[in-house]
Design a protein around this motif. Structure first.
Motif, PDB file in Angstrom:
ATOM      1  N   ASN A  60      -0.563   1.846  -6.754  1.00  0.00           N
ATOM      2  CA  ASN A  60      -1.125   1.779  -5.408  1.00  0.00           C
ATOM      3  C   ASN A  60      -2.541   1.220  -5.519  1.00  0.00           C
ATOM      4  O   ASN A  60      -3.478   1.915  -5.901  1.00  0.00           O
ATOM      5  CB  ASN A  60      -1.131   3.182  -4.780  1.00  0.00           C
ATOM      6  CG  ASN A  60      -1.631   3.185  -3.347  1.00  0.00           C
ATOM      7  OD1 ASN A  60      -2.456   2.380  -2.959  1.00  0.00           O
ATOM      8  ND2 ASN A  60      -1.128   4.123  -2.567  1.00  0.00           N
TER       9      ASN A  60
ATOM     10  N   VAL B 252      -2.042   7.036   0.520  1.00  0.00           N
ATOM     11  CA  VAL B 252      -0.946   7.425  -0.378  1.00  0.00           C
ATOM     12  C   VAL B 252       0.161   8.093   0.423  1.00  0.00           C
ATOM     13  O   VAL B 252      -0.070   8.606   1.519  1.00  0.00           O
ATOM     14  CB  VAL B 252      -1.429   8.382  -1.503  1.00  0.00           C
ATOM     15  CG1 VAL B 252      -2.562   7.776  -2.298  1.00  0.00           C
ATOM     16  CG2 VAL B 252      -1.842   9.740  -0.943  1.00  0.00           C
ATOM     17  N   ARG B 253       1.358   8.084  -0.113  1.00  0.00           N
ATOM     18  CA  ARG B 253       2.487   8.744   0.535  1.00  0.00           C
ATOM     19  C   ARG B 253       2.313  10.258   0.451  1.00  0.00           C
ATOM     20  O   ARG B 253       1.654  10.776  -0.452  1.00  0.00           O
ATOM     21  CB  ARG B 253       3.807   8.358  -0.128  1.00  0.00           C
ATOM     22  CG  ARG B 253       4.125   6.864  -0.088  1.00  0.00           C
ATOM     23  CD  ARG B 253       5.623   6.645  -0.399  1.00  0.00           C
ATOM     24  NE  ARG B 253       6.096   7.472  -1.497  1.00  0.00           N
ATOM     25  CZ  ARG B 253       6.146   7.068  -2.751  1.00  0.00           C
ATOM     26  NH1 ARG B 253       5.747   5.857  -3.081  1.00  0.00           N
ATOM     27  NH2 ARG B 253       6.616   7.872  -3.695  1.00  0.00           N
TER      28      ARG B 253
ATOM     29  N   MET C  41       0.825  -1.211   0.000  1.00  0.00           N
ATOM     30  CA  MET C  41       0.000   0.000   0.000  1.00  0.00           C
ATOM     31  C   MET C  41       0.856   1.256   0.000  1.00  0.00           C
ATOM     32  O   MET C  41       0.503   2.272  -0.564  1.00  0.00           O
ATOM     33  CB  MET C  41      -0.923  -0.011   1.225  1.00  0.00           C
ATOM     34  CG  MET C  41      -1.885   1.156   1.296  1.00  0.00           C
ATOM     35  SD  MET C  41      -3.225   0.862   2.478  1.00  0.00           S
ATOM     36  CE  MET C  41      -2.305   0.565   3.974  1.00  0.00           C
ATOM     37  N   PHE C  42       2.002   1.236   0.641  1.00  0.00           N
ATOM     38  CA  PHE C  42       2.871   2.392   0.712  1.00  0.00           C
ATOM     39  C   PHE C  42       4.175   2.148  -0.037  1.00  0.00           C
ATOM     40  O   PHE C  42       5.231   2.602   0.360  1.00  0.00           O
ATOM     41  CB  PHE C  42       3.159   2.754   2.170  1.00  0.00           C
ATOM     42  CG  PHE C  42       1.938   3.137   2.920  1.00  0.00           C
ATOM     43  CD1 PHE C  42       1.391   4.387   2.769  1.00  0.00           C
ATOM     44  CD2 PHE C  42       1.321   2.239   3.767  1.00  0.00           C
ATOM     45  CE1 PHE C  42       0.251   4.763   3.461  1.00  0.00           C
ATOM     46  CE2 PHE C  42       0.179   2.602   4.465  1.00  0.00           C
ATOM     47  CZ  PHE C  42      -0.355   3.859   4.308  1.00  0.00           C
ATOM     48  N   SER C  43       4.113   1.397  -1.133  1.00  0.00           N
ATOM     49  CA  SER C  43       5.310   1.076  -1.896  1.00  0.00           C
ATOM     50  C   SER C  43       5.881   2.340  -2.533  1.00  0.00           C
ATOM     51  O   SER C  43       5.210   3.364  -2.664  1.00  0.00           O
ATOM     52  CB  SER C  43       4.981   0.064  -2.997  1.00  0.00           C
ATOM     53  OG  SER C  43       4.151   0.657  -3.966  1.00  0.00           O
TER      54      SER C  43
END
Length: 405
Positions: A10, A133-134, A1-3
């Motif tokens: 995502n 999201v980042r 999810m936070f790749s």
């Protein structure tokens, strides 16, 4: 999810994004179909405003509590349940239509329920994005979501018009219900896998939660100034320009086609601005960008109020919407970045309220002034000048916001 990969890799964001596209497309088709049913079948044009108000009033009233709930309950669950309930309302609408029972009373009740459910869906989805999201992707995520959903409000009425041409209201209502059902499928909680909120404050009353959120916004300059910027744009620019379209078209001897050009021009402007922000992904001097855009948008709006040529008015409407998005989107992203995760729902409900809750007030004020036989161009000019003066005052009083990245 936070790749570390692309935003489009995502999975959680993609599902939320597609769900938003489906629900906005379904809503836009539903709104046009209901409006045309009232005008063409029921022949009660004067009551159309009552139905629209029935949809907006509960949305405004319940929006704050929707944000409180989004901080206490899993956001994907709120969106999932809300969508399923809206599908149920659409099925009831279809049954009423097929049996000849669809009248103004039932439409007002349906509008009230839709507005009530909207008040829970939108704070949930707007506070969901910063969680899945980042931070360095947040600007692009907001712009992509907002811009593509704006596009649905261009495509939806066109699709609904085609479906009404080849079929009847059963077809458009069914298509809307199916799209909203698809939205529910995409936000099924196990697919999104968003975190469950910390339940340590669950025993606190909703009123206390609301007070915490209001105090949080009031004590932070970025939250306070950002919210006021959005209020000024919606109360003195977007609300007035939206209600002016049919009045201007009628006054200038236009046709429904010209009216669609006005609405399409504004939507295209906001859509193109959102796409540009996705590509640009501005991260520096965003406070200055917001304030500059705020002032320019009102200058364009005042110019809009002074012309009587339809092509020029459509162009200025598009430019005003384009610049106005540079007020809204960077502000939303900065607020999200500076908000504690456990207060995102409440804060974003206040932002959403600022973005949509003041338009009905503008509708009412403009209607009253026009009813007093003031020319619509004069009313728009007064609104634009007053909004511009308030914008200058806000810029002058908010030095800290101007210096924000």
């Amino acid at each position: 999810m936070f790749s570390e990969g692309s935003l489009l890799r995502n999975r959680s964001f993609l599902f939320v994004w597609v769900a938003g596209l489906c629900v906005m497309l379904g809503f836009s088709m539903f709104f046009l179909s209901v409006s045309w049913f009232i005008v063409d079948v029921l022949k009660q044009q004067a009551v159309l405003g009552i139905v629209l108000m029935s949809m907006s009033i509960p949305r405004v009233i319940m929006m704050i509590y929707g944000g409180v709930l989004a901080d206490k309950v899993r956001k994907s669950l709120i969106m999932f349940v809300t969508n399923l309930m809206q599908v149920g309302i659409m099925v009831a609408l279809i049954i009423l239509f097929l049996n000849g029972w669809l009248n103004m009373t039932s439409l007002i009740v349906i509008a009230l329920i839709f507005g009530f459910l909207d008040a829970f869906f939108f704070p949930a989805v707007s506070s969901m994005i910063p969680i899945i999201v980042r931070e360095d992707q947040l600007q692009r995520a907001n712009s992509l979501f907002q811009g593509s959903t704006e596009l649905m409000f261009i495509i939806g009425p066109l699709i609904a018009g085609i479906l009404l041409t080849i079929g009847d209201f059963t077809l458009t209502f069914s298509a809307s219900a199916f799209l909203i059902f698809l939205s529910a499928v995409f936000v099924f909680p196990p697919l999104i896998n968003d975190p469950k909120p910390d339940r340590t404050e669950d025993q606190q009353s909703a009123l206390k939660d609301l007070k915490v959120g209001l105090r949080y916004v009031r004590q932070s300059q970025i939250h306070r100034t950002g919210t006021l910027s959005i209020v000024i744009v919606n109360l003195f620019l977007l609300g007035p320009i939206l209600i002016s379209f049919p009045i201007l078209v009628e006054a200038l001897g236009g046709t429904p086609f010209e009216l669609s050009l006005f609405e399409g021009g504004l939507s295209v402007g906001t859509f193109l601005a959102s796409i540009l922000i996705v590509i640009w992904n501005v991260q520096k001097q965003r406070g200055k960008l917001v304030f500059t855009s705020l002032l320019i948008s009102f200058v364009l709006f005042i110019m809009f109020s002074q012309f009587e040529t339809l092509p020029v008015l459509v162009l200025l409407a598009g430019l005003t919407g384009f610049v106005g998005m540079f007020v809204y989107l960077p502000t939303v992203t900065m607020v999200q970045e500076k908000t504690d995760k456990d207060k995102l729902g409440r804060v974003m409900s206040l932002i959403t309220l600022a973005a949509s809750g003041f338009e009905p007030i503008a509708f009412g004020l403009i209607s009253i002034l026009v009813a007093m036989d003031l020319p619509i161009q004069t009313v728009l000019a007064l609104s634009g000048v007053f909004g511009l003066l308030l914008s200058f005052l806000l810029v002058w009083k908010s030095k800290g916001f101007r210096q924000l990245d």
